[in-house]
Structures are given as C-alpha cells and as structure tokens.
Motif scaffolding. Structure first.
Motif, PDB file in Angstrom:
ATOM      1  N   CYS A   1       0.697  -1.516  -0.297  1.00 10.47           N
ATOM      2  CA  CYS A   1       0.169   0.215  -0.105  1.00 10.47           C
ATOM      3  C   CYS A   1       0.860   1.321   0.130  1.00 10.47           C
ATOM      4  N   VAL A   2       1.501   1.220   1.107  1.00 13.83           N
ATOM      5  CA  VAL A   2       2.847   2.386   0.797  1.00 13.83           C
ATOM      6  C   VAL A   2       3.521   2.844  -0.592  1.00 13.83           C
ATOM      7  N   THR A   3       4.115   1.418  -0.948  1.00 16.85           N
ATOM      8  CA  THR A   3       4.645   1.852  -2.018  1.00 16.85           C
ATOM      9  C   THR A   3       3.909   2.393  -3.635  1.00 16.85           C
ATOM     10  N   THR A   4       2.183   1.574  -3.263  1.00 13.64           N
ATOM     11  CA  THR A   4       1.454   2.365  -4.659  1.00 13.64           C
ATOM     12  C   THR A   4       1.224   3.800  -4.030  1.00 13.64           C
ATOM     13  N   ARG A   5       1.171   4.462  -2.653  1.00 13.01           N
ATOM     14  CA  ARG A   5       1.044   5.603  -2.549  1.00 13.01           C
ATOM     15  C   ARG A   5       2.398   6.472  -3.233  1.00 13.01           C
ATOM     16  N   ASN A   6       3.572   6.374  -2.669  1.00 12.90           N
ATOM     17  CA  ASN A   6       5.289   6.445  -3.308  1.00 12.90           C
ATOM     18  C   ASN A   6       5.607   5.927  -4.754  1.00 12.90           C
ATOM     19  N   ARG A   7       5.168   5.064  -6.015  1.00  9.92           N
ATOM     20  CA  ARG A   7       5.181   4.741  -6.475  1.00  9.92           C
ATOM     21  C   ARG A   7       6.131   5.872  -7.616  1.00  9.92           C
ATOM     22  N   LYS A   8       5.638   7.161  -7.820  1.00 13.22           N
ATOM     23  CA  LYS A   8       6.867   7.959  -8.700  1.00 13.22           C
ATOM     24  C   LYS A   8       7.643   8.597  -8.373  1.00 13.22           C
ATOM     25  N   ASP A   9       7.817   8.548  -6.551  1.00 11.68           N
ATOM     26  CA  ASP A   9       9.155   8.449  -6.257  1.00 11.68           C
ATOM     27  C   ASP A   9      10.283   7.341  -6.181  1.00 11.68           C
ATOM     28  N   SER A  10       9.598   6.166  -6.113  1.00 10.22           N
ATOM     29  CA  SER A  10      10.455   5.223  -5.935  1.00 10.22           C
ATOM     30  C   SER A  10      10.608   4.323  -7.541  1.00 10.22           C
ATOM     31  N   ASP A  11      10.099   4.826  -9.150  1.00  4.97           N
ATOM     32  CA  ASP A  11      10.174   3.738  -9.898  1.00  4.97           C
ATOM     33  C   ASP A  11      11.738   4.499 -10.438  1.00  4.97           C
ATOM     34  N   SER A  12      12.475   5.494 -10.078  1.00  4.49           N
ATOM     35  CA  SER A  12      13.343   4.862 -11.211  1.00  4.49           C
ATOM     36  C   SER A  12      14.947   4.923 -10.088  1.00  4.49           C
ATOM     37  N   ASN A  13      14.236   4.217  -8.628  1.00  2.00           N
ATOM     38  CA  ASN A  13      14.828   3.177  -8.178  1.00  2.00           C
ATOM     39  C   ASN A  13      15.720   2.095  -8.929  1.00  2.00           C
ATOM     40  N   PRO A  14      17.037   1.405  -9.039  1.00  2.00           N
ATOM     41  CA  PRO A  14      17.036   0.614  -9.606  1.00  2.00           C
ATOM     42  C   PRO A  14      16.442  -0.657  -8.572  1.00  2.00           C
ATOM     43  N   ASP A  15      16.770  -0.340  -7.506  1.00  2.66           N
ATOM     44  CA  ASP A  15      16.722  -1.531  -6.259  1.00  2.66           C
ATOM     45  C   ASP A  15      15.065  -2.003  -6.324  1.00  2.66           C
ATOM     46  N   THR A  16      14.578  -1.177  -6.483  1.00  6.41           N
ATOM     47  CA  THR A  16      12.712  -0.930  -6.302  1.00  6.41           C
ATOM     48  C   THR A  16      12.348  -2.460  -6.995  1.00  6.41           C
ATOM     49  N   LEU A  17      12.807  -2.412  -7.797  1.00 11.31           N
ATOM     50  CA  LEU A  17      12.301  -3.733  -9.124  1.00 11.31           C
ATOM     51  C   LEU A  17      12.765  -4.800  -7.814  1.00 11.31           C
ATOM     52  N   LYS A  18      14.092  -5.055  -7.281  1.00 13.65           N
ATOM     53  CA  LYS A  18      14.700  -5.812  -7.292  1.00 13.65           C
ATOM     54  C   LYS A  18      13.818  -6.865  -5.293  1.00 13.65           C
ATOM     55  N   SER A  19      13.413  -5.699  -5.304  1.00 15.94           N
ATOM     56  CA  SER A  19      12.956  -5.871  -3.881  1.00 15.94           C
ATOM     57  C   SER A  19      11.408  -6.328  -3.884  1.00 15.94           C
ATOM     58  N   LYS A  20      10.999  -6.137  -4.591  1.00 14.45           N
ATOM     59  CA  LYS A  20       9.908  -6.474  -5.588  1.00 14.45           C
ATOM     60  C   LYS A  20       9.961  -7.956  -5.731  1.00 14.45           C
ATOM     61  N   LYS A  21      10.482  -8.353  -6.082  1.00 12.68           N
ATOM     62  CA  LYS A  21      10.823  -9.456  -6.887  1.00 12.68           C
ATOM     63  C   LYS A  21      11.250 -10.222  -5.609  1.00 12.68           C
ATOM     64  N   SER A  22      12.176 -10.162  -4.898  1.00  8.59           N
ATOM     65  CA  SER A  22      12.082 -10.590  -3.941  1.00  8.59           C
ATOM     66  C   SER A  22      10.745 -10.947  -2.847  1.00  8.59           C
ATOM     67  N   GLU A  23       9.806 -10.233  -2.686  1.00 11.06           N
ATOM     68  CA  GLU A  23       8.870  -9.911  -1.960  1.00 11.06           C
ATOM     69  C   GLU A  23       8.344 -10.771  -2.515  1.00 11.06           C
ATOM     70  N   LEU A  24       7.227 -11.143  -4.055  1.00  9.41           N
ATOM     71  CA  LEU A  24       6.735 -11.837  -4.421  1.00  9.41           C
ATOM     72  C   LEU A  24       7.285 -13.549  -4.018  1.00  9.41           C
ATOM     73  N   ARG A  25       8.958 -13.932  -4.095  1.00 14.79           N
ATOM     74  CA  ARG A  25       9.124 -15.033  -3.986  1.00 14.79           C
ATOM     75  C   ARG A  25       8.276 -14.989  -2.491  1.00 14.79           C
ATOM     76  N   LEU A  26       8.798 -14.227  -1.676  1.00 18.89           N
ATOM     77  CA  LEU A  26       8.442 -14.921   0.240  1.00 18.89           C
ATOM     78  C   LEU A  26       6.845 -14.613   0.279  1.00 18.89           C
ATOM     79  N   TYR A  27       5.574 -14.177  -1.197  1.00 23.52           N
ATOM     80  CA  TYR A  27       4.840 -14.757  -0.717  1.00 23.52           C
ATOM     81  C   TYR A  27       4.066 -15.857  -1.683  1.00 23.52           C
ATOM     82  N   CYS A  28       4.860 -16.322  -2.533  1.00 21.97           N
ATOM     83  CA  CYS A  28       4.661 -17.618  -3.099  1.00 21.97           C
ATOM     84  C   CYS A  28       5.341 -18.444  -1.734  1.00 21.97           C
ATOM     85  N   ASP A  29       5.993 -18.048  -1.088  1.00 23.66           N
ATOM     86  CA  ASP A  29       6.089 -19.461  -0.404  1.00 23.66           C
ATOM     87  C   ASP A  29       4.798 -20.159   0.885  1.00 23.66           C
ATOM     88  N   LEU A  30       4.247 -18.232   1.421  1.00 22.11           N
ATOM     89  CA  LEU A  30       3.633 -18.404   2.060  1.00 22.11           C
ATOM     90  C   LEU A  30       2.602 -18.832   1.183  1.00 22.11           C
TER      91      LEU A  30
END
Length: 201
Positions: free
Chosen positions: A94-123
């Motif tokens: 939710c917080v990332t969605t509100r702040n997406r404009k600020d985070s889109d330019s950060n190359p680490d953001t996509l890497k972090s999101k992919k890591s979260e997806l793996r976590l949710y897959c395990d869950l």
C-alpha cells in the motif's frame, strides 16, 4: 495490526517479548502494551526493509534494512507469523503504491518487489497446505481452522496480486526503447545545395 512478538536482544538476554504495532507503514515496538504511552523502543519503515522468512523455524522472520538495521523476530505460532507477514506485506504494498512516482526511478525497487513475490509464493504454498490439512482432517473438516486458513490465504493472494501489479508497473516505467532511425522521425531530409560561382560571359 498489533500484538506480542519475541525479539532477539543480545546473547545475554536472548529472546524478549515486545509489543509491536504496525501502523501507516511503520512497525514500532515497545517494552510492553502497558508502556506504549512511554514511547517506542525502536521502529522501522516497512518500505525500506526486506522481509526474510527463516527456512527452518516456522515462527521466525527477520526484517532487514541492508547495511543499517536487522531485527530478529519470533511469533508464538507459525500461524501468527503468517498473519504478521501478510500484514507487513500488505502495508508495504500500500505504501509503495502511494509513493510509486518517487520509487520508480530507483533500480533497487524492482529487485525488492521480486524478493517480496518469492516470499508470498512460499506463504501461498504453506497456506494452501493448511487449507488441505483442515479439509482432510479425520472426522470431517475443522470449520474454525478452515475459516482461519482461507482468510489468511485470501489476504496473501490480494497482497501477491498487488505486488505483482507493482512489479509490472515499475518494469513498464523503467523500460525504454528506441525505434530504428527514431532520431530523424518527423524531420525532413536535407539535400545538400551545390553552390557555383556564376561569371558574366
């Protein structure tokens, strides 16, 4: 969300109970519920941290801000850990969605999101197993456990989908391409002009 979690303090004191409150994208902890008014002992922005699930201990989870902060946590049960993981993941999405404009330019953001997806897959795998176990119980399904398991599964699915949508939007925002000869599009070709000196004869 709020409740008791065990926090690793140090080798002398070991695991100690702390009262945790997740609110508006910030996870804060207090010595106890009764001492909330005295101020928190520490806090962490969920958008800045990585959530790591312990592969051996089903009650453990770590929150890490690389190079800055590392919080080791334990829940009373694996189910409570899953509730916290879903709540943390939902808050993060939710917080990332509100702040997406600020985070889109950060190359680490996509890497972090992919890591979260793996976590949710395990869950999701764990929660599907919980649903199957509750349904196939001897003597018929345990309705209460089944309700709890399906509720967690639904929340994790919602969080997974939101995170996946964030991944797609971040990828699209960072994807640039150039068509062949794009740099001359819309420009009229120029023809060199031959200049000659004219002499009156």
């Amino acid at each position: 969300m709020e409740g008791v979690l065990w926090k690793w303090t140090n080798y002398w004191s070991g695991w100690q109970t702390r009262w945790f409150i997740l609110d508006n994208g910030v996870l804060a902890y207090y010595k106890s519920q009764e001492e909330v008014n005295q101020g928190c002992k520490g806090s962490m922005k969920v958008t800045a941290c990585e959530i790591i699930v312990n592969p051996v201990d089903s009650t453990r989870m770590d929150l890490v801000i690389p190079g800055e902060q590392h919080i080791y946590l334990r829940a009373a049960t694996s189910q409570e850990r899953q509730q916290w993981l879903v709540a943390l993941g939902s808050a993060k999405a939710c917080v990332t969605t509100r702040n997406r404009k600020d985070s889109d330019s950060n190359p680490d953001t996509l890497k972090s999101k992919k890591s979260e997806l793996r976590l949710y897959c395990d869950l999701l795998m764990q929660q599907v197993h919980m649903v199957k176990t509750a349904v196939t119980q001897e003597g018929g399904p345990e309705v209460q456990k089944l309700d709890e398991a399906t509720s967690l599964l639904g929340a994790t699915c919602d969080t997974f989908i939101r995170t996946l949508e964030d991944c797609m939007k971040i990828s699209n925002a960072n994807f640039t391409y150039e068509l062949p000869h794009q740099h001359v599009t819309g420009m009229k070709p120029t023809v060199p002009i031959m200049r000659t000196n004219s002499v009156d004869k």
